[in-house]
Write a protein that holds these residues in place. Structure first.
Motif, PDB file in Angstrom:
ATOM      1  N   LYS A 295       5.083  -3.994   3.986  1.00  0.00           N
ATOM      2  CA  LYS A 295       4.129  -3.216   4.780  1.00  0.00           C
ATOM      3  C   LYS A 295       4.934  -2.452   5.813  1.00  0.00           C
ATOM      4  O   LYS A 295       5.728  -3.044   6.539  1.00  0.00           O
ATOM      5  CB  LYS A 295       3.139  -4.151   5.460  1.00  0.00           C
TER       6      LYS A 295
ATOM      7  N   PRO B 152       0.841  -1.196   0.000  1.00  0.00           N
ATOM      8  CA  PRO B 152       0.000   0.000   0.000  1.00  0.00           C
ATOM      9  C   PRO B 152       0.879   1.250   0.000  1.00  0.00           C
ATOM     10  O   PRO B 152       2.079   1.154   0.235  1.00  0.00           O
ATOM     11  CB  PRO B 152      -0.783  -0.117   1.312  1.00  0.00           C
ATOM     12  N   SER B 153       0.294   2.420  -0.262  1.00  0.00           N
ATOM     13  CA  SER B 153       1.123   3.616  -0.314  1.00  0.00           C
ATOM     14  C   SER B 153       1.722   3.883   1.063  1.00  0.00           C
ATOM     15  O   SER B 153       1.092   3.639   2.087  1.00  0.00           O
ATOM     16  CB  SER B 153       0.320   4.817  -0.805  1.00  0.00           C
TER      17      SER B 153
ATOM     18  N   LYS C   2       8.031   1.031  -0.553  1.00  0.00           N
ATOM     19  CA  LYS C   2       8.464   0.340  -1.775  1.00  0.00           C
ATOM     20  C   LYS C   2       9.224   1.271  -2.719  1.00  0.00           C
ATOM     21  O   LYS C   2      10.263   0.899  -3.259  1.00  0.00           O
ATOM     22  CB  LYS C   2       7.274  -0.324  -2.480  1.00  0.00           C
TER      23      LYS C   2
ATOM     24  N   CYS D 181       4.405   2.254   2.149  1.00  0.00           N
ATOM     25  CA  CYS D 181       4.979   1.040   2.724  1.00  0.00           C
ATOM     26  C   CYS D 181       6.485   0.982   2.516  1.00  0.00           C
ATOM     27  O   CYS D 181       7.140   0.056   2.959  1.00  0.00           O
ATOM     28  CB  CYS D 181       4.330  -0.199   2.129  1.00  0.00           C
TER      29      CYS D 181
ATOM     30  N   GLU E   3       6.053   2.756 -10.163  1.00  0.00           N
ATOM     31  CA  GLU E   3       4.637   2.891 -10.520  1.00  0.00           C
ATOM     32  C   GLU E   3       4.466   3.269 -11.991  1.00  0.00           C
ATOM     33  O   GLU E   3       3.837   4.284 -12.308  1.00  0.00           O
ATOM     34  CB  GLU E   3       3.973   3.974  -9.646  1.00  0.00           C
TER      35      GLU E   3
ATOM     36  N   SER F 274       0.565   3.786 -13.117  1.00  0.00           N
ATOM     37  CA  SER F 274      -0.532   4.367 -12.339  1.00  0.00           C
ATOM     38  C   SER F 274      -1.052   5.674 -12.917  1.00  0.00           C
ATOM     39  O   SER F 274      -2.099   6.134 -12.512  1.00  0.00           O
ATOM     40  CB  SER F 274      -0.120   4.550 -10.884  1.00  0.00           C
TER      41      SER F 274
ATOM     42  N   THR G  18       4.668  -1.177  -7.506  1.00  0.00           N
ATOM     43  CA  THR G  18       3.254  -0.930  -7.779  1.00  0.00           C
ATOM     44  C   THR G  18       2.439  -1.091  -6.501  1.00  0.00           C
ATOM     45  O   THR G  18       2.839  -1.785  -5.575  1.00  0.00           O
ATOM     46  CB  THR G  18       2.731  -1.887  -8.868  1.00  0.00           C
ATOM     47  N   HIS G  19       1.291  -0.395  -6.461  1.00  0.00           N
ATOM     48  CA  HIS G  19       0.389  -0.612  -5.325  1.00  0.00           C
ATOM     49  C   HIS G  19      -0.796  -1.463  -5.770  1.00  0.00           C
ATOM     50  O   HIS G  19      -1.702  -1.730  -5.003  1.00  0.00           O
ATOM     51  CB  HIS G  19      -0.096   0.725  -4.768  1.00  0.00           C
ATOM     52  N   ASP G  20      -0.772  -1.878  -7.057  1.00  0.00           N
ATOM     53  CA  ASP G  20      -1.897  -2.600  -7.623  1.00  0.00           C
ATOM     54  C   ASP G  20      -1.545  -4.083  -7.682  1.00  0.00           C
ATOM     55  O   ASP G  20      -0.722  -4.508  -8.489  1.00  0.00           O
ATOM     56  CB  ASP G  20      -2.178  -2.040  -9.022  1.00  0.00           C
TER      57      ASP G  20
END
Lengths: 376, 271
Positions: free
Chosen positions: A230, A41-42, A46, A44, A181, A184, A213-215
């Protein structure tokens, strides 16, 4: 090239002088030639991890290795990476050709390397300029933007702009491709198209690629391997399907299912699993008595014939149909609501008491801390 | 109704700007006798183009213009280079004491020029620079406002462009030259024009450091040259000279109009 992170840590100093740990003691190995989805998730950590690998963020603690070389202290331009940004970061006043050629014409190190390569095979080209043109055109061909080389980035669609950005990143033949990303900013249709493109380009070039990516769908669709983060801590690393089928903990289960999972309160008592208050089935292995959360994915819950093994009772409360997919709300005997996907329209009628069944290997049991206790 | 009001307001402000110009040109074409007439005439009854020739003959206005152009060229070149480099450092580079230094530079904008003029004069005099080009040029080479304006423009260029070029191993200077400058073209043109206008309008400083008529700039020339033997100012010739002095600026504006307006309209750069 293999990428190895050892106890990688990044702490940011916030305004009030307290430290925010964005990445916490990350240990990872990314095998050569793989396409890796770095997922979470945003916030986190990454992207922070990606930028540390790129050499844009400096490292608070820990080490980064490319193969056996320690690159932790190496500056970004010495690491031989290609980087693709979320907003493409194309130079708006330059044509597509000039954008792709920019690193080749303006970086001292790359120029030196190319001149050497040119000297070795100069019989194939008219002059050095022709050699550069060949490299640019090869990259353009790979991402299929040859028709637009004379245009300015502003005259291209988002998907085409992202291809140009990828071409600019790979034209200098990096050993590692990093993408932050990359999809996005695109609309839904372009996103699916472009992500398949990324997969194809990665397979053709064989460059070790890390895509942030968050997807989860994006990551599951094209990655050879996914890494779930996370709050700066590694949750799970594995094959996409494996992470989906066997999530390491409640967070991964919920995140990977894109919330299409029911978390039902239950308990373990005398080595039997209770769904709500209802006794469900005996455990395959003994566990301590405790309250648990039971994860049931929407698509895994099916209506059952009477008295099947692993079945439970619930009554249908609502049904919505979107396109080909019916979503059904049902209520357990203790009042908890759960949701399931069902495509057999006729079989479920409202306010009917029915039996439902779940394959035991898809039942995920977590303790109160969200750790996985059991997957039958 | 609001449309009418808008046009009224625009016409009024246009008139405020244009009337002095009109009066200057009007006066520059009248005869000496007509100037003294009361009420003044709105349109010359007889065009006297001889005024322009008189202006050029009577005072070395062309020499003044030449001096001004030389000073303006030097100032624009040096101050633009200095401003661009300083603004890039403040916008993109990290070095110790950056915020402090930036505040110091902004702080100099708060000090009125008139206050600095005496100390600057003493410095120039001690250096023995009276009546020299460098005395006219040096004080204008660093312009805090231009540094500030360019820094703001540079900051609008997305970070990612800079990072992308860093990852590719492009040097700061190359990035500045090939990416920053083309993207900030309109602001740079605006900054150059502001410098030219500043030199064109400046009065107190050049009249202080030049005593020699051959080193005078246009603004001083206009003030001193057109007084008749009886001490009366010959307005028609002074206005003719003013018109001549303004022409280069008008040309400059017309030539760069597109850039100046886009610099003001754009305000930001899309990534």
């Amino acid at each position: 090239m293999q990428v190895r992170l050892e106890q990688l840590t990044k702490a940011f100093e916030s305004r009030k002088n307290d430290k925010v740990i964005a990445v916490n003691k990350l240990d990872l190995t990314i095998e050569s030639g793989k396409l890796i989805g770095l997922l979470g998730p945003s916030g986190c950590g990454k992207s922070t991890t990606l930028f540390m690998v790129a050499g844009i963020h400096d490292v608070t603690d820990g080490k980064i290795y490319f193969d056996d070389q320690d690159v932790t202290e190496l500056s970004a331009d010495k690491r031989g990476i290609g980087l693709v940004f979320q907003n493409y970061a194309l130079y708006p006043h330059l044509s597509v050709w000039d954008n792709i050629a920019f690193p080749l014409l303006n970086s001292k190190d790359i120029k030196k390397r190319l001149k050497k390569q040119f000297a070795e095979q100069h019989s194939n080209y008219k002059n050095y300029k022709a050699y550069i043109s060949k490299l640019v055109e090869d990259a353009a061909k790979l991402v299929e933007i040859t028709a637009y080389l004379d245009r300015k980035p502003g005259e291209l669609s988002g998907g085409q702009q992202q291809r140009v950005a990828i071409a600019r990143a790979i034209v200098k033949s990096p050993s590692i491709l990093l993408m932050d990303e990359p999809l996005s900013n695109l609309d839904a249709r372009l996103r699916i198209q472009t992500r398949d493109e990324i997969k194809r380009i990665q397979q053709q070039t064989g460059i070790t690629t890390i895509m942030v990516t968050h997807d989860q769908e994006e990551a599951l669709a094209i990655s050879d391997e996914v890494i779930v983060l996370k709050e700066g801590v590694l949750q799970q690393q594995g094959l996409p399907q494996d992470v989906y089928d066997n999530p390491a903990n409640q967070f991964v289960a919920e995140f990977i299912s894109r919330s299409q999972i029911n978390m039902v309160r239950g308990k373990i008592a005398a080595n039997k699993l209770y769904l709500g208050e209802e006794e469900w089935f005996p455990l395959p292995a003994p566990l301590m008595d405790q309250e648990v959360m039971i994860g049931l994915r929407y698509e895994n819950i099916k209506p059952a014939m009477e008295n099947m093994e692993h079945s439970f009772t619930a009554s249908v409360t609502a049904r919505t149909r979107i396109g080909g997919m019916s979503t059904v709300q049902v209520r357990l005997t203790d009042g908890q609501q759960i949701t399931l996907h069902n495509n057999e329209e006729e079989s479920l009628r409202e306010s009917e008491r029915l039996q439902f069944v779940v394959k035991p290997q898809t039942v995920l049991v977590f303790n109160q801390k969200g750790e996985k206790l059991l997957q039958c | 109704m609001s449309r009418l009001f808008r046009y009224l307001l625009l016409s009024l402000s246009a008139a405020l700007i244009l009337v002095p110009f009109y009066w200057m040109i009007n006066t520059s074409l009248k005869t000496n006798a007509e100037i003294l007439r009361i009420p003044p005439t709105l349109f010359p009854t007889e065009f006297r183009f001889q005024n322009f020739a008189d202006a050029i003959v009577k005072a070395p206005i062309l020499a003044y213009l030449f001096n001004t152009v030389v000073v303006a060229l030097c100032v624009v070149t040096i101050s633009t280079v200095v401003s661009v480099l300083a603004a890039f450092a403040f916008a993109r580079l990290n070095f110790r004491g950056k915020p402090f230094l930036f505040i110091v530079i902004l702080g100099t904008m708060m000090v009125p020029q008139e206050m600095l003029i005496i100390t600057n004069f003493m410095t120039i005099a001690n250096l023995g620079w009276m009546n020299t080009w460098q005395a006219l040029i040096a004080p204008y080479c660093i312009n805090a406002f231009n540094i500030y304006l360019l820094r703001q423009t540079f900051k609008q260029v997305p970070d990612e462009l800079y990072l992308a070029s860093k990852v590719d191993g492009v040097s700061n200077f190359c990035f500045l030259r090939k990416i920053m400058l083309p993207l900030s073209k309109s602001t740079i043109v605006t900054v150059m024009i502001l410098s030219v206008v500043w030199i064109w309008d400046t009065y107190a400083w050049p009249s202080l450091v030049t005593t020699n008529d051959s080193m005078r700039l246009v603004s001083n020339g206009l003030q001193n040259a057109f007084t008749s033997d009886s001490g009366r100012i010959q307005y028609e010739i002074q206005m003719a000279a003013s018109t001549l002095v303004i022409l280069p600026l008008v040309f400059l504006f017309l030539m760069l109009k597109k850039n100046i307006i886009s610099g003001m309209v754009k305000g930001g750069i899309k990534g």
